[in-house]
Scaffold this active site. Structure first.
Site: not given
Ligand code: ITT
Length: 209
Positions: A43, A72
């Site tokens: 979480e 993150d």
């Molecule tokens: P993990 O925790 O399993 O790595 P997640 O997608 O849930 O996967 P995060 O909690 O770090 O990861 O959320 C990151 C979000 O931020 C991602 O889902 C996108 O919506 C946005 N994001 C991050 N980096 C990005 C990028 O390079 N291009 C576009 N959107 C991005």
């Protein structure tokens, strides 16, 4: 040397692989953490990207003896007081998709100025439940009022990068990596790891006479 990455996001994984090819070839071999899909995701209770990155890296690194890193990341929009920020992946609710998040962002930003925004990435590197270091990367841009491009993932189609004159979804992964928040954080991590790997081993403790 083997290093594992821990992410459930396919877009991130593709960028991790590109970064390892570019910054760690011949030194580190990157693989997804084995069995990741069978491990319940932690979480993400942190209120900052740093807290969530370290939380994920600590958690997943308990499932391996090798180095493990997690990222993150999020989109910080000035006119929305920093939202969606740490909540970027679930901006439009628990069942959010990239499409629903982008639709909500467009709605919130309709007619709004300024349109400045940045992607921020924190990569946390861990071994056996202990954090070794974190690495930060940022890329500055502005938000368009309609999506452009089909590369990348997440908010890339709305994120215009002025130096390239296009969105991050209009350039290929290699070009995005050169300037992106994730590319910068990963370059810093692999630079650190290469330096650590090339340090002479500590001398054995002196033996007693
Ligand atoms: P993990 O925790 O399993 O790595 P997640 O997608 O849930 O996967 P995060 O909690 O770090 O990861 O959320 C990151 C979000 O931020 C991602 O889902 C996108 O919506 C946005 N994001 C991050 N980096 C990005 C990028 O390079 N291009 C576009 N959107 C991005």
């Amino acid at each position: 040397m083997l290093i594992y990455c821990a992410t459930t996001n396919k877009g991130k994984l593709a960028e991790f692989r590109l970064a390892a090819d570019r910054y760690a070839a011949g030194c580190f071999h990157l693989e997804p953490l084995p069995g990741l899909s069978a491990i319940a995701a932690p979480e993400e209770t942190g209120v900052t990207l740093e807290e969530n990155a370290t939380l994920k890296a600590r958690y997943y690194s308990r499932h391996a003896t090798e180095l493990v890193f997690a990222d993150d990341s999020g989109l910080v929009v000035d006119a929305l007081d920093g939202a969606p920020g740490v909540y970027s992946s679930h901006f439009s609710g628990p069942q959010a998709t990239d499409a629903s998040n982008n639709a909500l962002l467009l709605e919130r930003m309709r007619g709004v100025t300024p349109r400045t925004a940045r992607f921020v990435c924190i990569v946390a590197l861990a071994r056996a439940g202990g954090i070794l270091r974190t690495f930060h990367g940022v890329v500055e841009g502005t938000l368009l009022d309609s999506p452009r491009g089909s590369h990348g993932f997440g908010y890339d189609p709305l994120f215009y990068y002025p130096d390239y004159g296009c969105t991050l979804a209009e350039c290929d992964g290699e070009r995005k990596l050169e300037v992106s928040h994730r590319g910068r954080a990963l370059q810093a991590m692999f630079t650190y790891l290469r330096a650590e790997a090339s340090r002479p081993a500590a001398p054995p403790s002196s033996s007693r006479r």
